[in-house]
Design an enzyme around this catalytic site. Structure first.
Site, PDB file in Angstrom:
ATOM      1  N   ASP A 124       3.182  -3.435   9.431  1.00 42.72           N
ATOM      2  CA  ASP A 124       4.568  -2.983   9.309  1.00 42.72           C
ATOM      3  C   ASP A 124       4.790  -1.940   8.231  1.00 42.72           C
ATOM      4  OD1 ASP A 124       6.224  -4.674   6.792  1.00 42.72           O
ATOM      5  OD2 ASP A 124       4.148  -5.133   7.270  1.00 42.72           O
ATOM      6  N   ASP A 139       2.213 -10.194   5.370  1.00 44.50           N
ATOM      7  CA  ASP A 139       3.618 -10.208   4.963  1.00 44.50           C
ATOM      8  C   ASP A 139       4.466  -9.295   5.849  1.00 44.50           C
ATOM      9  OD1 ASP A 139       3.766 -11.396   1.781  1.00 44.50           O
ATOM     10  OD2 ASP A 139       1.820 -10.836   2.604  1.00 44.50           O
ATOM     11  N   ASP A 154      -1.850  -7.477   9.520  1.00 46.88           N
ATOM     12  CA  ASP A 154      -1.275  -7.611   8.193  1.00 46.88           C
ATOM     13  C   ASP A 154      -0.603  -8.986   8.136  1.00 46.88           C
ATOM     14  OD1 ASP A 154      -0.114  -6.854   5.659  1.00 46.88           O
ATOM     15  OD2 ASP A 154       1.748  -6.469   6.729  1.00 46.88           O
ATOM     16  N   ARG A 189       4.234  -4.779  -9.606  1.00 49.96           N
ATOM     17  CA  ARG A 189       4.965  -5.959  -9.142  1.00 49.96           C
ATOM     18  C   ARG A 189       4.375  -7.244  -9.708  1.00 49.96           C
ATOM     19  NH1 ARG A 189       4.799  -5.225  -2.848  1.00 49.96           N
ATOM     20  NH2 ARG A 189       3.020  -3.911  -3.376  1.00 49.96           N
TER      21      ARG A 189
END
Length: 287
Positions: free
Chosen positions: A243, A87, A85, A131
């Site tokens: 994460d 970010d 991943d 978002r």
């Protein structure tokens, strides 16, 4: 043979000895080198490695170190693919939150980001759409400002990628973030593949929309499986690191799943967790 790995920048003998005691294991010989200790667990009728696994996170959290339980066959030579991943994994920030800061909407966007990462918003596409809509009207130049002024690699990122290249792994960056940043990381680190979302830009400003299909949890898994098929290797030969809840499907099919500074719900569903060391902790585990 199973091995216990103990890692922390400040790892000491007391931490390792206490960990063994808390795990109900006998005192076993070990050496600490560069913040890492590896202990071979002798196969005995009493040793139940599956019963050990659920205890590792709690002990590691209590004693301030990272603990991994891996079979000795799970070494660098076994693996062929490293999927990550971006970010809050490869890099320290959530890019969308930093873009939103330029619009004065970081708080609103961050709240949705956190809820999605905790798994409270089950549909990632919905959370991303909400978002991105808040970014409508933000100058496209803000993307470069985030890249230049705020984006930083996570500790150990460059060492991990160098380790992957030395061992011939194919690297895959697969992100629910944006192509502007994944392409920059691909070029900077020499990664093999990158997949993410494209922000629509018209007349130099963000429209608040994403172009094409959204890279969600299923897409991440699909990209990893497609790469393994292309390379002719098994998903068991892939390492997946992430994460958030959006990474769990990808990590669920990988031979080694590593939660990096992740939410508790994510850590409990992966093989290993890194909370104290950098991304290159994996290098010590697999060397």
């Amino acid at each position: 043979m199973p091995h216990l790995h103990f890692s922390s920048p400040s790892l000491n003998a007391q931490q390792v000895a206490q960990s063994l005691a808390m795990l109900g294991l006998p005192t076993l010989p070990f050496n600490i080198q560069n913040g890492h200790a590896r202990i071979a667990l002798p196969p005995t009728p009493e040793l139940n490695t599956e019963a050990l696994r659920p205890k590792l996170l709690g002990v590691a959290r209590q004693l301030g170190c990272d603990i991994a339980l891996l079979d000795s066959s799970r070494n660098a030579q076994h693996f062929k693919v490293l999927a990550m991943d971006m970010d809050s994994t490869l890099i320290t920030i959530e890019c969308i939150d930093e873009i939103a800061d330029f619009a004065g909407k970081k708080k609103e966007v961050s709240e949705i980001t956190e809820a999605a990462m905790r798994g409270e918003i089950k549909d990632f596409s919905e959370s991303l759409t909400r978002r991105v809509a808040l970014l409508k009207g933000v100058p496209a130049s803000s993307l470069n400002a985030v890249l230049q002024e705020r984006l930083a690699l996570s500790p150990g990122a460059e060492s991990l990628i160098a380790f992957a290249k030395r061992h011939g792994w194919t690297t895959l960056l697969v992100s629910g973030g944006f192509t502007f940043f994944t392409e920059a990381m691909k070029a900077r680190l020499g990664l093999d593949h990158a997949h993410s979302n494209t922000l629509e830009i018209v007349d130099g400003v963000l429209t608040g929309r994403v172009l094409g299909a959204i890279v969600d949890a299923q897409a991440k898994q699909d990209h990893l499986l497609a790469l393994c098929k292309q390379l002719g290797c098994s998903p068991d030969q892939a390492i997946a690191m992430g994460d958030g809840a959006n990474d769990l499907k990808m990590m669920g099919v990988a031979g080694l799943s590593v939660a990096y500074r992740a939410k508790p719900a994510v850590q409990s569903q992966t093989h290993c967790a890194i909370n104290h060391g950098g991304l290159d902790t994996v290098c010590a585990w697999l060397s």
